[in-house]
Scaffold this motif. Sequence first.
Motif, PDB file in Angstrom:
ATOM      1  N   GLU A 153      -6.216  -8.358   5.270  1.00  0.00           N
ATOM      2  CA  GLU A 153      -4.718  -8.533   4.792  1.00  0.00           C
ATOM      3  C   GLU A 153      -4.913  -7.522   3.754  1.00  0.00           C
ATOM      4  O   GLU A 153      -3.820  -6.660   3.440  1.00  0.00           O
ATOM      5  CB  GLU A 153      -4.304  -9.912   3.926  1.00  0.00           C
ATOM      6  CG  GLU A 153      -2.899  -9.981   3.609  1.00  0.00           C
ATOM      7  CD  GLU A 153      -1.619  -9.447   4.623  1.00  0.00           C
ATOM      8  OE1 GLU A 153      -0.764  -8.834   4.106  1.00  0.00           O
ATOM      9  OE2 GLU A 153      -1.931  -9.646   5.921  1.00  0.00           O
ATOM     10  N   ALA A 154      -6.081  -7.483   2.764  1.00  0.00           N
ATOM     11  CA  ALA A 154      -5.890  -6.430   1.731  1.00  0.00           C
ATOM     12  C   ALA A 154      -5.802  -5.050   2.320  1.00  0.00           C
ATOM     13  O   ALA A 154      -5.441  -4.294   1.619  1.00  0.00           O
ATOM     14  CB  ALA A 154      -7.270  -6.646   0.852  1.00  0.00           C
ATOM     15  N   GLN A 155      -6.802  -4.707   3.292  1.00  0.00           N
ATOM     16  CA  GLN A 155      -6.826  -3.594   3.768  1.00  0.00           C
ATOM     17  C   GLN A 155      -5.572  -3.016   4.463  1.00  0.00           C
ATOM     18  O   GLN A 155      -5.163  -1.955   4.288  1.00  0.00           O
ATOM     19  CB  GLN A 155      -8.022  -3.429   4.697  1.00  0.00           C
ATOM     20  CG  GLN A 155      -9.201  -3.653   4.277  1.00  0.00           C
ATOM     21  CD  GLN A 155     -10.628  -3.915   5.274  1.00  0.00           C
ATOM     22  OE1 GLN A 155     -10.240  -4.425   6.125  1.00  0.00           O
ATOM     23  NE2 GLN A 155     -11.706  -3.419   4.850  1.00  0.00           N
ATOM     24  N   ARG A 156      -4.876  -4.013   5.221  1.00  0.00           N
ATOM     25  CA  ARG A 156      -3.356  -3.648   5.558  1.00  0.00           C
ATOM     26  C   ARG A 156      -2.571  -3.123   4.533  1.00  0.00           C
ATOM     27  O   ARG A 156      -1.860  -2.404   4.625  1.00  0.00           O
ATOM     28  CB  ARG A 156      -2.972  -4.752   6.286  1.00  0.00           C
ATOM     29  CG  ARG A 156      -3.491  -4.865   7.862  1.00  0.00           C
ATOM     30  CD  ARG A 156      -2.859  -6.080   8.605  1.00  0.00           C
ATOM     31  NE  ARG A 156      -3.222  -6.142   9.961  1.00  0.00           N
ATOM     32  CZ  ARG A 156      -4.087  -7.274  10.250  1.00  0.00           C
ATOM     33  NH1 ARG A 156      -4.551  -8.044   9.311  1.00  0.00           N
ATOM     34  NH2 ARG A 156      -4.630  -7.408  11.589  1.00  0.00           N
ATOM     35  N   GLN A 157      -2.403  -4.008   3.447  1.00  0.00           N
ATOM     36  CA  GLN A 157      -1.760  -3.559   2.289  1.00  0.00           C
ATOM     37  C   GLN A 157      -1.935  -2.332   1.609  1.00  0.00           C
ATOM     38  O   GLN A 157      -1.133  -1.368   1.261  1.00  0.00           O
ATOM     39  CB  GLN A 157      -1.839  -4.831   1.235  1.00  0.00           C
ATOM     40  CG  GLN A 157      -1.128  -6.017   1.630  1.00  0.00           C
ATOM     41  CD  GLN A 157      -1.311  -7.041   0.729  1.00  0.00           C
ATOM     42  OE1 GLN A 157      -1.784  -6.949  -0.495  1.00  0.00           O
ATOM     43  NE2 GLN A 157      -0.758  -8.288   0.901  1.00  0.00           N
ATOM     44  N   ALA A 158      -3.407  -1.980   1.541  1.00  0.00           N
ATOM     45  CA  ALA A 158      -3.719  -0.581   1.183  1.00  0.00           C
ATOM     46  C   ALA A 158      -3.413   0.685   2.047  1.00  0.00           C
ATOM     47  O   ALA A 158      -2.802   1.530   1.481  1.00  0.00           O
ATOM     48  CB  ALA A 158      -5.291  -0.512   0.843  1.00  0.00           C
ATOM     49  N   PHE A 159      -3.502   0.162   3.285  1.00  0.00           N
ATOM     50  CA  PHE A 159      -2.985   1.443   4.079  1.00  0.00           C
ATOM     51  C   PHE A 159      -1.344   1.442   4.280  1.00  0.00           C
ATOM     52  O   PHE A 159      -1.016   2.542   4.150  1.00  0.00           O
ATOM     53  CB  PHE A 159      -3.370   0.982   5.678  1.00  0.00           C
ATOM     54  CG  PHE A 159      -5.004   1.150   5.895  1.00  0.00           C
ATOM     55  CD1 PHE A 159      -5.518   2.450   5.476  1.00  0.00           C
ATOM     56  CD2 PHE A 159      -5.431   0.245   6.725  1.00  0.00           C
ATOM     57  CE1 PHE A 159      -7.082   2.587   5.704  1.00  0.00           C
ATOM     58  CE2 PHE A 159      -6.978   0.593   6.961  1.00  0.00           C
ATOM     59  CZ  PHE A 159      -7.556   1.444   6.587  1.00  0.00           C
ATOM     60  N   GLN A 160      -0.767   0.399   3.918  1.00  0.00           N
ATOM     61  CA  GLN A 160       0.637   0.296   3.956  1.00  0.00           C
ATOM     62  C   GLN A 160       0.949   1.173   2.635  1.00  0.00           C
ATOM     63  O   GLN A 160       1.992   1.890   2.753  1.00  0.00           O
ATOM     64  CB  GLN A 160       1.228  -1.073   3.846  1.00  0.00           C
ATOM     65  CG  GLN A 160       2.890  -1.106   3.760  1.00  0.00           C
ATOM     66  CD  GLN A 160       3.592  -0.379   4.823  1.00  0.00           C
ATOM     67  OE1 GLN A 160       3.019  -0.297   5.990  1.00  0.00           O
ATOM     68  NE2 GLN A 160       4.717  -0.231   4.508  1.00  0.00           N
ATOM     69  N   LEU A 161       0.437   0.788   1.469  1.00  0.00           N
ATOM     70  CA  LEU A 161       0.614   1.537   0.369  1.00  0.00           C
ATOM     71  C   LEU A 161       0.586   3.045   0.377  1.00  0.00           C
ATOM     72  O   LEU A 161       1.250   3.863   0.026  1.00  0.00           O
ATOM     73  CB  LEU A 161      -0.161   1.011  -0.794  1.00  0.00           C
ATOM     74  CG  LEU A 161      -0.058   1.527  -2.317  1.00  0.00           C
ATOM     75  CD1 LEU A 161       1.521   1.490  -2.565  1.00  0.00           C
ATOM     76  CD2 LEU A 161      -0.927   0.919  -3.128  1.00  0.00           C
ATOM     77  N   LEU A 162      -0.712   3.458   0.996  1.00  0.00           N
ATOM     78  CA  LEU A 162      -1.012   4.941   0.933  1.00  0.00           C
ATOM     79  C   LEU A 162      -0.165   5.696   2.255  1.00  0.00           C
ATOM     80  O   LEU A 162       0.112   6.764   1.736  1.00  0.00           O
ATOM     81  CB  LEU A 162      -2.610   4.907   1.169  1.00  0.00           C
ATOM     82  CG  LEU A 162      -3.088   4.510  -0.017  1.00  0.00           C
ATOM     83  CD1 LEU A 162      -4.871   4.436   0.378  1.00  0.00           C
ATOM     84  CD2 LEU A 162      -3.239   5.304  -1.071  1.00  0.00           C
ATOM     85  N   TYR A 163       0.066   4.734   3.530  1.00  0.00           N
ATOM     86  CA  TYR A 163       0.538   5.822   4.413  1.00  0.00           C
ATOM     87  C   TYR A 163       1.570   5.358   4.997  1.00  0.00           C
ATOM     88  O   TYR A 163       2.039   5.951   6.010  1.00  0.00           O
ATOM     89  CB  TYR A 163      -0.803   5.769   5.234  1.00  0.00           C
ATOM     90  CG  TYR A 163      -2.114   6.321   4.972  1.00  0.00           C
ATOM     91  CD1 TYR A 163      -1.983   7.342   4.348  1.00  0.00           C
ATOM     92  CD2 TYR A 163      -3.221   5.474   4.942  1.00  0.00           C
ATOM     93  CE1 TYR A 163      -3.304   7.902   3.714  1.00  0.00           C
ATOM     94  CE2 TYR A 163      -4.363   5.745   4.243  1.00  0.00           C
ATOM     95  CZ  TYR A 163      -4.565   7.025   3.519  1.00  0.00           C
ATOM     96  OH  TYR A 163      -5.517   7.402   3.147  1.00  0.00           O
ATOM     97  N   GLY A 164       2.184   4.191   4.706  1.00  0.00           N
ATOM     98  CA  GLY A 164       3.293   3.808   5.256  1.00  0.00           C
ATOM     99  C   GLY A 164       4.714   3.517   4.412  1.00  0.00           C
ATOM    100  O   GLY A 164       4.871   4.661   3.566  1.00  0.00           O
ATOM    101  N   ASN A 165       5.678   2.782   4.755  1.00  0.00           N
ATOM    102  CA  ASN A 165       7.006   2.686   4.180  1.00  0.00           C
ATOM    103  C   ASN A 165       6.759   2.548   2.625  1.00  0.00           C
ATOM    104  O   ASN A 165       5.668   1.639   2.113  1.00  0.00           O
ATOM    105  CB  ASN A 165       7.657   1.725   4.640  1.00  0.00           C
ATOM    106  CG  ASN A 165       8.263   1.928   6.306  1.00  0.00           C
ATOM    107  OD1 ASN A 165       8.267   3.125   6.801  1.00  0.00           O
ATOM    108  ND2 ASN A 165       8.367   0.782   6.877  1.00  0.00           N
ATOM    109  N   GLY A 166       7.660   2.961   1.715  1.00  0.00           N
ATOM    110  CA  GLY A 166       7.374   2.903   0.428  1.00  0.00           C
ATOM    111  C   GLY A 166       8.188   3.258  -0.504  1.00  0.00           C
ATOM    112  O   GLY A 166       9.378   4.221  -0.205  1.00  0.00           O
ATOM    113  N   ILE A 167       8.342   2.874  -1.791  1.00  0.00           N
ATOM    114  CA  ILE A 167       9.199   3.197  -2.932  1.00  0.00           C
ATOM    115  C   ILE A 167       8.862   4.937  -2.996  1.00  0.00           C
ATOM    116  O   ILE A 167       7.738   5.234  -3.172  1.00  0.00           O
ATOM    117  CB  ILE A 167       8.967   2.423  -4.195  1.00  0.00           C
ATOM    118  CG1 ILE A 167       9.533   0.954  -3.819  1.00  0.00           C
ATOM    119  CG2 ILE A 167       9.884   3.112  -5.269  1.00  0.00           C
ATOM    120  CD1 ILE A 167      10.894   0.751  -3.687  1.00  0.00           C
TER     121      ILE A 167
END
Length: 207
Positions: A183-197
């Motif tokens: 879960e922590a790695q998914r969140q990191a990948f999401q923050l760096l490379y996915g949808n975001g503010i």
Amino acid sequence: MKPVCLSDRKSMFRSFVFVSFFASSLALPSIALAQEGTPQGASTPIRSQRRFALMAEAGWNTLSGVGLQATYHFMPSLSLDMAGGLSASGWKGGARFRYNFLASNFTPFLGAGLMMTGGAGDEPISLDTNNNRVLARVKPAPFAQVVGGLEFLADGGFCVSATAGYAFALTQNPEIVSGTPNEAQRQAFQLLYGNGISLGLALGYAF
């Protein structure tokens, strides 16, 4: 091969509605404060006098990441922002059209555009969290961006622009080469490379 980011359409729609509401809320108070419009005696709006601007931009999920932004004002109410630079996903470039609410030096605006990242090459990156090691390849990826912002363009040419909004990843990124992300790695990948503010600031000069 298991992708890291699985986009939920309902979540993306809620995010889009939130950003639109946020941008509108940002714009309305500014309109009230700058109701004067073009100063008396000024025959030509400032963005007709100074149509081209070159600015240094920095931020998160912005058009350039950290780089240069060029703006062309087709008319006081319609502008095109183009930018290029470096980001967590390698080189990055993008463009957006924006609507300027006022013809005065200070104006709120709403904009929408597209961005493209260059990826991190063929060599996989390694992420080791809680004794769980994952190798992932960061690929080139397109994004859509919706922002609200404020711009001040002085009579002498100095200009500053601030934006806030949301960036939507149009593809899943990165690609997992080996391992299973926790879960922590998914969140990191999401923050760096996915949808975001998206938050950005640009400073420069208009000609």
